[in-house]
Design an enzyme around this catalytic site. Structure first.
Site, PDB file in Angstrom:
ATOM      1  CB  SER A 145      -1.049  -0.135   1.412  1.00 45.28           C
ATOM      2  OG  SER A 145       0.096   0.475   2.292  1.00 45.28           O
ATOM      3  CG  ASP A 198       5.367  -0.004   5.946  1.00 46.29           C
ATOM      4  OD1 ASP A 198       6.369  -0.313   5.967  1.00 46.29           O
ATOM      5  OD2 ASP A 198       4.669  -1.159   5.299  1.00 46.29           O
TER       6      ASP A 198
END
Length: 389
Positions: A145, A198
């Protein structure tokens, strides 16, 4: 002339420090060269198309409908802040999804619409066709994502002329910072309360050290070859994190030293990685990395977050003199195996064959490479040539 923009972003793995990071300890994350590619093409029909073939999503909206429904943007495009709750609810209604949805596929659409509207600002929303293709498995702890978010932010910021890539396919530090800020806002829509690690890895690449919300980029990190294996075992991160918490509450004098020891492994690994490039004894340094991998995997076993399939992969790689550990939450998910320089290619091939025969999926790839990247031509990207719209 119709514009076409193509970018790609890496995934990520946690090298060391998973679970310990929850208790304020250091974690090391590196970019994973299993990439997500995104193409933006201008359209002449005043429509916006988002195409996500990997998750079976394909939607078309009229630009005029978006602008009528959401005529104003309240955020500063250069300093993005959290998405407004009412705007998110209205956008969910516009897409035709529940505003409180936890479905990643729907949240991916919601974050796209938010980025499109917010980054376009008071400029007219462009009529574009955006296609995202990823080699990263979804919900495997590999940053799929975040790679999606970084790619969308980059193509939209480029399309609105807010950032400009250099000739070598990257961007200035300021431009990368802006991509990262928008990718983080997108991650918040998809995950609620992400750490920021991330999206930072997917934007900047390389390796990062993370502790209690502070993210520090590591310098002089070498690219390392790895074999990444997906156990294909689904797991609940929450259950695994709760399991460690229960153990810590039950046996604090045993588990606290294990968590501190995992942090010491992360620190030793950071020093070793930073020394490999300038060290005459590279063999010795790689041996250290292998020892640290083995020790960390044993510690994670003590915490109860390993799994019989993970142990099977570790035994399989050990048979060929290679060293593996889980990455991420554990309980299934993915395992990486370090392939040090000079490793016989036949050994790696044999290991891959064994793992595939056991029902696992493998990628031979690298970690620590470049982050988001601008591709000059679509023929550089074989994935897009297979798509016909």
């Amino acid at each position: 002339m119709e514009e076409e923009i193509i970018v790609s972003s890496p995934g990520k793995i946690i090298f060391h420090g998973e679970h310990a990071v929850v208790y304020g300890k250091i974690a090391l994350a590196t970019s994973l060269d299993v990439r997500t590619h995104t193409r933006l093409k201008d359209r002449s029909d005043r429509c916006v198309v988002i195409d996500l073939p990997d998750i079976g999503q394909h939607l078309t909206w009229k630009v005029d409908d978006i602008m009528t429904q959401f005529p104003h943007t309240v955020c500063n495009v250069l300093e993005p802040g959290p998405a407004d709750g009412q705007l998110m609810k209205d956008m969910a209604d516009f897409i035709g999804i529940q505003s409180e949805t936890h479905d990643t596929k729907n949240l991916a659409l919601l974050s796209f619409l938010y980025l499109l509207h917010s980054i376009s600002g008071n400029i007219k929303i462009p009529a574009v066709h955006i296609t995202v293709i990823s080699k990263l498995p979804v919900s495997a702890g590999l940053g799929s994502s975040a790679a999606y978010s970084a790619c969308l932010a980059a193509v939209l910021l480029m399309r609105t002329n807010l950032i400009k890539p250099t000739k070598d396919g990257t961007w200035s530090t300021d431009d990368l910072d802006l991509i990262n800020k928008w990718a983080f806002q997108s991650e918040k829509i998809i995950h609620g309360n992400p750490s920021g690690i991330d999206n930072s890895i997917c934007t900047y690449g390389g390796a990062l050290r993370f502790q209690q919300g502070n993210i520090e980029k590591l310098n002089r990190i070498p690219e390392l070859r790895i074999l990444l294996t997906d156990t294909r075992i689904p797991r609940s991160t929450k259950k695994l994190v709760d399991g460690v918490k229960d153990k810590l509450n039950k046996y604090p004098d045993i588990i606290e030293p294990v968590l501190s020891s995992i942090e010491a492994i992360s620190k030793h690994c950071q020093i070793t990685l930073e020394e490999i490039n300038s060290e005459n004894h590279a063999d010795k340094m790689y041996k250290k990395l292998e020892e640290l991998i083995d020790m960390n995997q044993h510690h994670l076993n003590v915490l109860g977050v390993s799994h019989p399939t993970i142990e099977e992969i570790c035994r399989c790689s050990e048979k060929y003199g290679l060293h593996s550990k889980l990455t991420g939450a554990g309980g299934g998910g993915c395992v990486f195996t370090l392939i040090k320089p000079g490793t016989d290619g036949q050994i790696v091939d044999k290991l891959k064959t064994d793992l595939i025969q056991l029902g696992f999926q493998c990628w031979e790839t690298s970690v620590g490479g470049h982050g988001i990247f601008h591709h000059q031509h679509s023929h550089d990207i074989p994935d897009f040539n297979k798509l016909h719209h």
